[in-house]
Every structure is written in structure tokens, then in C-alpha cells.
Motif scaffolding. Structure first.
Motif, PDB file in Angstrom:
ATOM      1  N   ASN A 109      37.208  77.024  32.132  1.00 60.63           N
ATOM      2  CA  ASN A 109      38.225  77.828  32.814  1.00 60.63           C
ATOM      3  C   ASN A 109      37.928  77.951  34.304  1.00 60.63           C
ATOM      4  OD1 ASN A 109      39.619  78.242  30.420  1.00 60.63           O
ATOM      5  ND2 ASN A 109      38.537  80.146  29.949  1.00 60.63           N
ATOM      6  N   VAL A 110      36.659  78.180  34.616  1.00 63.62           N
ATOM      7  CA  VAL A 110      36.276  78.255  36.031  1.00 63.62           C
ATOM      8  C   VAL A 110      36.547  76.929  36.735  1.00 63.62           C
ATOM      9  CG1 VAL A 110      34.323  78.553  37.601  1.00 63.62           C
ATOM     10  CG2 VAL A 110      34.570  80.061  35.628  1.00 63.62           C
ATOM     11  N   ARG A 111      36.201  75.839  36.065  1.00 60.50           N
ATOM     12  CA  ARG A 111      36.456  74.518  36.656  1.00 60.50           C
ATOM     13  C   ARG A 111      37.947  74.301  36.888  1.00 60.50           C
ATOM     14  NH1 ARG A 111      35.986  69.939  32.486  1.00 60.50           N
ATOM     15  NH2 ARG A 111      37.912  71.044  31.962  1.00 60.50           N
ATOM     16  N   ASP A 112      38.778  74.678  35.915  1.00 62.43           N
ATOM     17  CA  ASP A 112      40.219  74.502  36.072  1.00 62.43           C
ATOM     18  C   ASP A 112      40.769  75.362  37.213  1.00 62.43           C
ATOM     19  OD1 ASP A 112      40.125  72.764  33.956  1.00 62.43           O
ATOM     20  OD2 ASP A 112      40.728  74.256  32.460  1.00 62.43           O
ATOM     21  N   GLU A 113      40.265  76.582  37.323  1.00 60.95           N
ATOM     22  CA  GLU A 113      40.720  77.446  38.419  1.00 60.95           C
ATOM     23  C   GLU A 113      40.337  76.867  39.778  1.00 60.95           C
ATOM     24  OE1 GLU A 113      42.613  80.083  38.412  1.00 60.95           O
ATOM     25  OE2 GLU A 113      42.889  79.977  36.231  1.00 60.95           O
ATOM     26  N   LEU A 114      39.119  76.392  39.875  1.00 58.86           N
ATOM     27  CA  LEU A 114      38.688  75.775  41.137  1.00 58.86           C
ATOM     28  C   LEU A 114      39.511  74.529  41.454  1.00 58.86           C
ATOM     29  CD1 LEU A 114      34.797  76.097  40.839  1.00 58.86           C
ATOM     30  CD2 LEU A 114      36.335  77.435  42.297  1.00 58.86           C
ATOM     31  N   ARG A 115      39.831  73.772  40.428  1.00 60.99           N
ATOM     32  CA  ARG A 115      40.646  72.578  40.649  1.00 60.99           C
ATOM     33  C   ARG A 115      42.044  72.957  41.132  1.00 60.99           C
ATOM     34  NH1 ARG A 115      41.016  68.794  35.565  1.00 60.99           N
ATOM     35  NH2 ARG A 115      38.796  68.614  36.075  1.00 60.99           N
ATOM     36  N   LYS A 116      42.623  73.999  40.528  1.00 64.24           N
ATOM     37  CA  LYS A 116      43.950  74.439  40.961  1.00 64.24           C
ATOM     38  C   LYS A 116      43.916  74.942  42.404  1.00 64.24           C
ATOM     39  CE  LYS A 116      45.567  75.769  36.335  1.00 64.24           C
ATOM     40  NZ  LYS A 116      45.986  76.898  35.469  1.00 64.24           N
ATOM     41  N   GLU A 117      42.877  75.713  42.742  1.00 66.69           N
ATOM     42  CA  GLU A 117      42.777  76.218  44.112  1.00 66.69           C
ATOM     43  C   GLU A 117      42.596  75.076  45.110  1.00 66.69           C
ATOM     44  OE1 GLU A 117      39.637  79.034  44.208  1.00 66.69           O
ATOM     45  OE2 GLU A 117      40.648  80.492  42.910  1.00 66.69           O
ATOM     46  N   ALA A 122      44.954  71.690  49.342  1.00 68.09           N
ATOM     47  CA  ALA A 122      45.336  70.355  49.820  1.00 68.09           C
ATOM     48  C   ALA A 122      46.831  70.288  50.110  1.00 68.09           C
ATOM     49  CB  ALA A 122      44.938  69.303  48.794  1.00 68.09           C
ATOM     50  N   ARG A 123      47.636  70.900  49.249  1.00 70.84           N
ATOM     51  CA  ARG A 123      49.086  70.906  49.489  1.00 70.84           C
ATOM     52  C   ARG A 123      49.446  71.694  50.741  1.00 70.84           C
ATOM     53  NH1 ARG A 123      51.087  72.062  43.234  1.00 70.84           N
ATOM     54  NH2 ARG A 123      50.707  69.927  42.427  1.00 70.84           N
ATOM     55  N   GLU A 124      48.778  72.823  50.928  1.00 67.47           N
ATOM     56  CA  GLU A 124      49.041  73.610  52.143  1.00 67.47           C
ATOM     57  C   GLU A 124      48.653  72.833  53.399  1.00 67.47           C
ATOM     58  OE1 GLU A 124      46.966  77.259  51.685  1.00 67.47           O
ATOM     59  OE2 GLU A 124      48.280  78.013  50.073  1.00 67.47           O
TER      60      GLU A 124
END
Length: 232
Positions: A109-117, A122-124
Motif C-alpha cells: 500500500n505504501v509503495r502504491d501511494e508513493l507511485r501515485k504521488e 510528474a503530471r503537474e
């Protein structure tokens, strides 16, 4: 009764997973009353099974806390002998069990959250690319126009500052003082010649000559003291 050759080997190889599992799990699981796994082992069968242990799961030092380790052990204690055998031999079963642990779920879950952030950042950054390009163009224009004029003005002020500092440098001041002494000396000599030619009265000559000589000697003493100073 006759014992055929190889009968003892078959009996020792009948439970290879059971024997080797003792080195895989802690003593609390092996000796637990609720565990249905047999606790007998032999050195030859253990070494025989270690040769067939899957190589894709090498044992590595554990970095879990005692509480986390206790939770993992508790989840293993409820499994039967067959289930434990599958954990040791079937990679897919082992992976499913690993992913079912709360500690692994938390890490995922932590890895997925970091990936989303990271993706969001990157999009910003990509959305700000036109603004960045516009700012770069403005900086390029300023560099080629306003900056060039400001640099030229700065260079002119730097030259003027150097000229002023040069005029008030110790060597320049000594040179100017020497020139003033020479001028006073020349005026004194001219005044003396006027007296010899009777072009000036004696009283006026004495007054002017005294003033010129006082000025000359004051400047000469200042010049001498300045040359003797360690700051020059």
C-alpha cells in the motif's frame, strides 16, 4: 525377515519435507502442541532435502519486529502439514501466502501511494512545461537586451571607479605631492630672481618667500614621512 537393499532409504525419504521444515520454521512452531507436523528428524534426510530446496527463495536475515514475527508464526501454526509442504515446494502458494500477510500488504500500500504521488508530481511538472518555456524565453530576451545595457553601464562605472581609485592611490598621492613641491621650489626661485633684478621690494619679498618656503618644507616633510610609512 530379510531386508531388501534400499528399503531403509525409502523409509527415510518418505518424509523429506517434514524433516527439512524444522530448519525453515522456528522451534515454537515445530514444538507447538497444536502443530500436526512430526518432530523427528535425521541428519541424512535433512541434507538430502536441502539439495532439492527451491533456489528461488534463498534465506536472508529478517528485519521484522518481534510482534510482526509472532503474527507470521501464528498464521503458520494453523496450517496443516500438507499446506506447509506446499509452501516449501510450490512457488505460487508461497507467493499467495506472502501477499496475504498484513506486513506485506502495508508495504504494498505504501509503495502504491508513493507511485501515485510520483505520477501526480510528474503530471503537474508536465502541465507547467509551457509556463517554464515562457519564462525561459523571457530570460533570453532580458539577457540579450536589458542585461547587455546593464552590463555596459556596469563596465563604465567600473572604469570610473578604477580611475578615481587610481587618483587617490598612495603612489599617485606621492606623485602629486612631489609635483607640488617642485612647483613651490620653482616659485621660490622666480621670486629670488625678481629680488636680484630689483623687480620686487625687500619687504614684499621676505613675506612671500617665507610663505613659499614654509609651504615647501611642510610638503617635503609630509612626503618623507609617507615614503617611510610601512603602509605605502
Amino acid at each position: 525377515m530379510f531386508k531388501f537393499w534400499g528399503s531403509q532409504d525409502q523409509e527415510s525419504q518418505a518424509r523429506p519435507q517434514d524433516v527439512s521444515a524444522q530448519s525453515w520454521y522456528p522451534p515454537s512452531v515445530v514444538n507447538s502442541p497444536s502443530s500436526s507436523r512430526p518432530s523427528t528428524a535425521s541428519g541424512s534426510s535433512s541434507s538430502n532435502y536441502n539439495m532439492h530446496k527451491p533456489s528461488e527463495r534463498p534465506l536472508s536475515p529478517s528485519h521484522v519486529s518481534p510482534a510482526e514475527a509472532a503474527g507470521i508464526i501464528a498464521s503458520l501454526k494453523d496450517k496443516s502439514v500438507d499446506e506447509l509442504r506446499k509452501l516449501l515446494t510450490d512457488k505460487e502458494v508461497y507467493n499467495r501466502f506472502l501477499l496475504s500477510l498484513d506486513q506485506v500488504k502495508t508495504q504494498n500500500n505504501v509503495r502504491d501511494e508513493l507511485r501515485k504521488e510520483t505520477i501526480q508530481l510528474a503530471r503537474e511538472n508536465l502541465e507547467k512545461e509551457p509556463q517554464i518555456m515562457e519564462l525561459r524565453n523571457q530570460c533570453r530576451i532580458i539577457r540579450t537586451t536589458e542585461l547587455a545595457a546593464a552590463q555596459e553601464n556596469l563596465n563604465d562605472l567600473q572604469r570610473r571607479k578604477d580611475e578615481i581609485l587610481k587618483c587617490y592611490s598612495p603612489a599617485s598621492l606621492l606623485q602629486r605631492l612631489q609635483e607640488a613641491m617642485n612647483k613651490t621650489e620653482a616659485e621660490s626661485e622666480t621670486l629670488h630672481n625678481q629680488l636680484l633684478d630689483k623687480e620686487i621690494e625687500l619687504g614684499a619679498f621676505v613675506q612671500k618667500y617665507k610663505k613659499l618656503r614654509n609651504t615647501y618644507h611642510r610638503r617635503a616633510l609630509t612626503h618623507l614621512a609617507a615614503k617611510a610609512s610601512p603602509l605605502i
